[in-house]
Design a protein around this motif. Structure first.
Motif, PDB file in Angstrom:
ATOM      1  N   GLU A 149     -45.225   1.041  20.953  1.00 25.57           N
ATOM      2  CA  GLU A 149     -43.796   1.319  20.790  1.00 25.57           C
ATOM      3  C   GLU A 149     -43.423   1.160  19.327  1.00 25.57           C
ATOM      4  OE1 GLU A 149     -41.665  -1.367  23.301  1.00 25.57           O
ATOM      5  OE2 GLU A 149     -42.267  -0.331  25.140  1.00 25.57           O
ATOM      6  N   VAL A 150     -42.568   2.066  18.847  1.00 21.72           N
ATOM      7  CA  VAL A 150     -42.072   2.013  17.478  1.00 21.72           C
ATOM      8  C   VAL A 150     -40.624   1.536  17.547  1.00 21.72           C
ATOM      9  CG1 VAL A 150     -41.695   3.334  15.375  1.00 21.72           C
ATOM     10  CG2 VAL A 150     -43.580   3.944  16.881  1.00 21.72           C
TER      11      VAL A 150
ATOM     12  N   GLN B 131     -42.534   6.254  21.027  1.00 18.26           N
ATOM     13  CA  GLN B 131     -43.655   5.863  21.876  1.00 18.26           C
ATOM     14  C   GLN B 131     -44.898   6.659  21.497  1.00 18.26           C
ATOM     15  OE1 GLN B 131     -43.276   6.732  26.103  1.00 18.26           O
ATOM     16  NE2 GLN B 131     -43.905   4.645  26.570  1.00 18.26           N
ATOM     17  N   ILE B 132     -46.042   5.957  21.397  1.00 22.10           N
ATOM     18  CA  ILE B 132     -47.320   6.576  21.069  1.00 22.10           C
ATOM     19  C   ILE B 132     -48.310   6.171  22.157  1.00 22.10           C
ATOM     20  CG2 ILE B 132     -49.174   6.758  19.363  1.00 22.10           C
ATOM     21  CD1 ILE B 132     -47.100   5.565  17.330  1.00 22.10           C
ATOM     22  N   VAL B 133     -49.040   7.146  22.703  1.00 26.43           N
ATOM     23  CA  VAL B 133     -50.055   6.865  23.718  1.00 26.43           C
ATOM     24  C   VAL B 133     -51.414   7.285  23.165  1.00 26.43           C
ATOM     25  CG1 VAL B 133     -50.843   7.333  26.060  1.00 26.43           C
ATOM     26  CG2 VAL B 133     -48.401   7.232  25.574  1.00 26.43           C
ATOM     27  N   VAL B 134     -52.327   6.313  23.048  1.00 26.74           N
ATOM     28  CA  VAL B 134     -53.684   6.555  22.569  1.00 26.74           C
ATOM     29  C   VAL B 134     -54.593   6.485  23.784  1.00 26.74           C
ATOM     30  CG1 VAL B 134     -55.516   5.716  21.060  1.00 26.74           C
ATOM     31  CG2 VAL B 134     -53.141   5.463  20.369  1.00 26.74           C
TER      32      VAL B 134
ATOM     33  N   ALA C 230     -55.160  -0.432  17.276  1.00 25.90           N
ATOM     34  CA  ALA C 230     -54.959  -1.544  16.340  1.00 25.90           C
ATOM     35  C   ALA C 230     -54.740  -1.028  14.917  1.00 25.90           C
ATOM     36  CB  ALA C 230     -56.153  -2.486  16.379  1.00 25.90           C
ATOM     37  N   GLU C 231     -55.429   0.044  14.543  1.00 28.59           N
ATOM     38  CA  GLU C 231     -55.239   0.625  13.206  1.00 28.59           C
ATOM     39  C   GLU C 231     -53.854   1.237  13.059  1.00 28.59           C
ATOM     40  OE1 GLU C 231     -58.559   3.239  12.618  1.00 28.59           O
ATOM     41  OE2 GLU C 231     -59.977   1.559  12.538  1.00 28.59           O
ATOM     42  N   ILE C 232     -53.330   1.855  14.120  1.00 31.18           N
ATOM     43  CA  ILE C 232     -51.969   2.402  14.063  1.00 31.18           C
ATOM     44  C   ILE C 232     -50.966   1.256  13.946  1.00 31.18           C
ATOM     45  CG2 ILE C 232     -50.199   3.634  15.375  1.00 31.18           C
ATOM     46  CD1 ILE C 232     -52.430   5.372  16.528  1.00 31.18           C
ATOM     47  N   ARG C 233     -51.146   0.196  14.750  1.00 32.25           N
ATOM     48  CA  ARG C 233     -50.243  -0.956  14.728  1.00 32.25           C
ATOM     49  C   ARG C 233     -50.246  -1.626  13.368  1.00 32.25           C
ATOM     50  NH1 ARG C 233     -50.411  -6.430  15.251  1.00 32.25           N
ATOM     51  NH2 ARG C 233     -48.775  -7.434  16.485  1.00 32.25           N
ATOM     52  N   GLU C 234     -51.403  -1.600  12.692  1.00 30.59           N
ATOM     53  CA  GLU C 234     -51.564  -2.239  11.384  1.00 30.59           C
ATOM     54  C   GLU C 234     -50.716  -1.565  10.294  1.00 30.59           C
ATOM     55  OE1 GLU C 234     -55.464  -1.919   9.234  1.00 30.59           O
ATOM     56  OE2 GLU C 234     -55.734  -3.878  10.175  1.00 30.59           O
ATOM     57  N   LYS C 235     -50.314  -0.313  10.500  1.00 35.16           N
ATOM     58  CA  LYS C 235     -49.514   0.408   9.496  1.00 35.16           C
ATOM     59  C   LYS C 235     -48.164  -0.264   9.282  1.00 35.16           C
ATOM     60  CE  LYS C 235     -52.620   3.623   9.149  1.00 35.16           C
ATOM     61  NZ  LYS C 235     -53.568   3.571   8.067  1.00 35.16           N
TER      62      LYS C 235
ATOM     63  N   TYR D 141     -38.229 -11.448  12.777  1.00 33.01           N
ATOM     64  CA  TYR D 141     -36.794 -11.674  12.660  1.00 33.01           C
ATOM     65  C   TYR D 141     -35.974 -10.620  13.399  1.00 33.01           C
ATOM     66  CZ  TYR D 141     -38.231 -15.157   9.350  1.00 33.01           C
ATOM     67  OH  TYR D 141     -38.822 -16.244   8.789  1.00 33.01           O
ATOM     68  N   LYS D 142     -36.291  -9.339  13.182  1.00 27.61           N
ATOM     69  CA  LYS D 142     -35.555  -8.269  13.882  1.00 27.61           C
ATOM     70  C   LYS D 142     -36.416  -7.548  14.912  1.00 27.61           C
ATOM     71  CE  LYS D 142     -32.257  -7.203  10.227  1.00 27.61           C
ATOM     72  NZ  LYS D 142     -31.787  -6.169   9.299  1.00 27.61           N
ATOM     73  N   GLY D 143     -37.727  -7.775  14.871  1.00 31.06           N
ATOM     74  CA  GLY D 143     -38.626  -7.117  15.809  1.00 31.06           C
ATOM     75  C   GLY D 143     -38.969  -5.696  15.420  1.00 31.06           C
ATOM     76  N   LYS D 144     -38.721  -5.319  14.155  1.00 28.81           N
ATOM     77  CA  LYS D 144     -39.012  -3.964  13.700  1.00 28.81           C
ATOM     78  C   LYS D 144     -40.512  -3.811  13.468  1.00 28.81           C
ATOM     79  CE  LYS D 144     -36.431  -2.660  10.251  1.00 28.81           C
ATOM     80  NZ  LYS D 144     -35.524  -2.602   9.103  1.00 28.81           N
ATOM     81  N   GLY D 145     -41.023  -2.620  13.740  1.00 29.48           N
ATOM     82  CA  GLY D 145     -42.429  -2.335  13.514  1.00 29.48           C
ATOM     83  C   GLY D 145     -43.060  -1.657  14.718  1.00 29.48           C
ATOM     84  N   ILE D 146     -44.388  -1.585  14.716  1.00 27.43           N
ATOM     85  CA  ILE D 146     -45.136  -0.957  15.801  1.00 27.43           C
ATOM     86  C   ILE D 146     -45.800  -2.062  16.610  1.00 27.43           C
ATOM     87  CG2 ILE D 146     -46.983   0.645  16.377  1.00 27.43           C
ATOM     88  CD1 ILE D 146     -46.541   1.955  13.631  1.00 27.43           C
ATOM     89  N   LYS D 147     -45.545  -2.062  17.915  1.00 26.02           N
ATOM     90  CA  LYS D 147     -46.125  -3.087  18.791  1.00 26.02           C
ATOM     91  C   LYS D 147     -46.699  -2.430  20.036  1.00 26.02           C
ATOM     92  CE  LYS D 147     -42.132  -4.409  21.598  1.00 26.02           C
ATOM     93  NZ  LYS D 147     -42.736  -4.503  22.905  1.00 26.02           N
TER      94      LYS D 147
END
Length: 181
Positions: free
Chosen positions: A89-90, A131-134, A147-152, A158-164
């Motif tokens: 999820e982005v 949403q990204i499905v691998v 994991a490589e996509i999440r690492e970007k 604090y705000k929960g922003k990012g890829i999880k």
């Protein structure tokens, strides 16, 4: 005896397993073909529609490799029948993902877009902009690519922003409090 290692690996209909010299295992199924070199000290026998793994002795290393070998075989069989999938999820204002050709294009708060090319054996789907499905048949490749996509842009606390990951829970922290007077 290893509880996982002694369990048989069921081979469903439509799956073909070949064990060559030195434990080079090839599994063919509807989703593709996987080949892996497993530990030569382990003994892999096919009895009917089951694979059995046994170890030569009860040494520490052989006990550890017994369960590992069986788990790797099971993951290969499941991969060529059902396949593996990781959902990401982005989260963030203005953060989004899109697929252009065979590339994943991410707008994740940088001054530029981040492009991630698709690799062999892995398919990327973007059902929604956040949403990204691998997916693929090799469990290790699917997990590593996700994991490589999440690492970007890993999620920040604090705000929960990012890829999880979709099933990941971000432990939130309390931000700054007002100035004391």
């Amino acid at each position: 005896m290893s509880r996982i290692g002694k369990m048989p690996v069921a081979i469903p209909a439509g799956v073909e397993v070949t064990v060559a010299d030195g434990n080079l295992v090839t599994v063919k199924g509807p989703k593709g073909t996987l080949t892996q070199q497993l530990q030569p000290s382990m003994t892999i026998k096919q009895e009917g529609a089951e694979l059995l793994v046994s170890r030569p002795d009860d040494g520490k290393e052989n006990r550890a490799l017994h369960g590992l070998t069986r788990a790797l075989l099971h993951n290969m069989v499941v991969g060529v029948t059902d396949g593996y999938k990781k959902t990401l999820e982005v989260n963030g204002v203005g953060y989004r993902a899109a697929k252009e050709g065979n590339k994943l294009v991410l707008n994740i708060g940088y001054s530029h877009t981040v492009e991630v090319p698709e690799i062999d054996g892995i398919t990327i789907e973007v059902p929604q902009p956040n949403q990204i499905v691998v997916s693929g048949c090799d469990k290790q490749k699917v997990g590593q690519f996700a994991a490589e996509i999440r690492e970007k842009r890993p999620p920040e606390p604090y705000k929960g922003k990012g890829i999880k990951y979709a099933d990941e829970v971000i432990r939130r922290k309390v931000g700054k409090t007002g100035a004391k007077k």
